[in-house]
Scaffold this active site. Sequence first.
Site, short mmCIF file in Angstrom:
data_model
loop_
_atom_site.label_atom_id
_atom_site.label_comp_id
_atom_site.label_asym_id
_atom_site.label_seq_id
_atom_site.Cartn_x
_atom_site.Cartn_y
_atom_site.Cartn_z
N GLY A 12 -18.83 110.35 -44.68
CA GLY A 12 -19.92 109.50 -45.15
C GLY A 12 -19.56 108.05 -45.34
O GLY A 12 -20.25 107.35 -46.08
N ASN A 14 -19.96 105.68 -43.22
CA ASN A 14 -21.10 104.89 -42.71
C ASN A 14 -22.28 104.94 -43.67
O ASN A 14 -22.93 103.92 -43.91
CB ASN A 14 -21.52 105.39 -41.33
CG ASN A 14 -20.67 104.79 -40.23
OD1 ASN A 14 -20.82 103.62 -39.91
ND2 ASN A 14 -19.76 105.59 -39.69
N ILE A 87 -30.89 117.10 -32.72
CA ILE A 87 -32.14 117.01 -33.48
C ILE A 87 -33.25 117.77 -32.74
O ILE A 87 -33.47 117.55 -31.54
CB ILE A 87 -32.55 115.51 -33.64
CG1 ILE A 87 -31.45 114.72 -34.35
CG2 ILE A 87 -33.87 115.38 -34.38
CD1 ILE A 87 -31.13 115.19 -35.76
N ASN A 101 -29.11 106.79 -34.03
CA ASN A 101 -27.81 107.43 -34.15
C ASN A 101 -26.71 106.42 -33.87
O ASN A 101 -26.92 105.44 -33.15
CB ASN A 101 -27.71 108.57 -33.12
CG ASN A 101 -26.37 109.29 -33.15
OD1 ASN A 101 -25.87 109.63 -34.22
ND2 ASN A 101 -25.78 109.51 -31.99
N HIS A 103 -22.80 106.28 -32.30
CA HIS A 103 -21.82 107.06 -31.55
C HIS A 103 -20.54 106.24 -31.42
O HIS A 103 -20.60 105.04 -31.11
CB HIS A 103 -22.38 107.41 -30.16
CG HIS A 103 -21.48 108.33 -29.40
ND1 HIS A 103 -21.42 109.69 -29.65
CD2 HIS A 103 -20.57 108.08 -28.43
CE1 HIS A 103 -20.52 110.23 -28.85
NE2 HIS A 103 -19.98 109.29 -28.11
C1 GAR Z 1 -18.57 108.03 -37.08
O1 GAR Z 1 -17.48 107.45 -36.45
C2 GAR Z 1 -19.69 108.27 -36.10
O2 GAR Z 1 -19.75 107.33 -35.07
C3 GAR Z 1 -19.35 109.63 -35.55
O3 GAR Z 1 -18.92 110.35 -36.68
C4 GAR Z 1 -18.23 109.45 -37.55
C5 GAR Z 1 -18.68 109.73 -38.98
O4 GAR Z 1 -17.86 109.02 -39.87
N1 GAR Z 1 -20.47 110.23 -34.92
C6 GAR Z 1 -20.36 110.97 -33.82
O5 GAR Z 1 -19.29 111.24 -33.31
C7 GAR Z 1 -21.68 111.47 -33.25
N2 GAR Z 1 -21.49 112.02 -31.95
P1 GAR Z 1 -18.27 108.85 -41.39
O6 GAR Z 1 -18.59 110.24 -41.95
O7 GAR Z 1 -17.04 108.27 -42.01
O8 GAR Z 1 -19.44 107.94 -41.46
#
Ligand code: GAR
Length: 188
Positions: A12, A14, A87, A101, A103
């Site tokens: 979490g 982000n 989704i 989203n 990525h």
């Molecule tokens: C982030 O780096 C995001 O880009 C990635 O998961 C991580 C979550 O980090 N998402 C994906 O890979 C989607 N395909 P966080 O929990 O520290 O925010």
Amino acid sequence: MHSLIIFASGTGTNAYAIIEYFKKNGKAKVSLVVSNKANAGVLEIAKREEIPFLIIDRKTFHETLLLEQLSSYKPSLIVLAGFLWKIPDALIHAFPGKIVNIHPALLPSYGGKGMYGHNVHNAVITAKEKESGITIHYVDEHYDEGDVIVQARCKVGQNDSADTLAKRIHKLEHFYFPRTIEFLLDTQ
Ligand code: GAR
């Protein structure tokens, strides 16, 4: 004030960057956090920040009750911040153009099912790419294929590991994700 719903499965960081950013600028607030993992770090953040949260499973994810619950928060955007399930179409149709989203790579490269977190960074390093980055995009019916809103790039060094690359990518994400959300809210 705009209402945001965040979907997240992981630590979490982000989600936290978005919560903090909008606490300061006051244009939006995160009104709900949704997670498919009962022990996800993002839920600790939601609790600490006193943000309502919802834990979903495969069944509830596809129920109309979830649509009703989400609608009751009148979200301007639904933000996927490290959310790993595809989704459902019904959700995409209920919130057209309102689901975004992030990525951790430069789509269309290194996207698709199973491509998340360190899997993405390991693939980038194995392919000896000289650069990687982030993609913020709209969510459509196909995994990682919706229209791109913003991409930002960073270098990949010969000595990078998935951990060091992930750190660099997270920095880009924490800077660009809240600001891109703000731009989308301002232009809605
Ligand atoms: C982030 O780096 C995001 O880009 C990635 O998961 C991580 C979550 O980090 N998402 C994906 O890979 C989607 N395909 P966080 O929990 O520290 O925010």
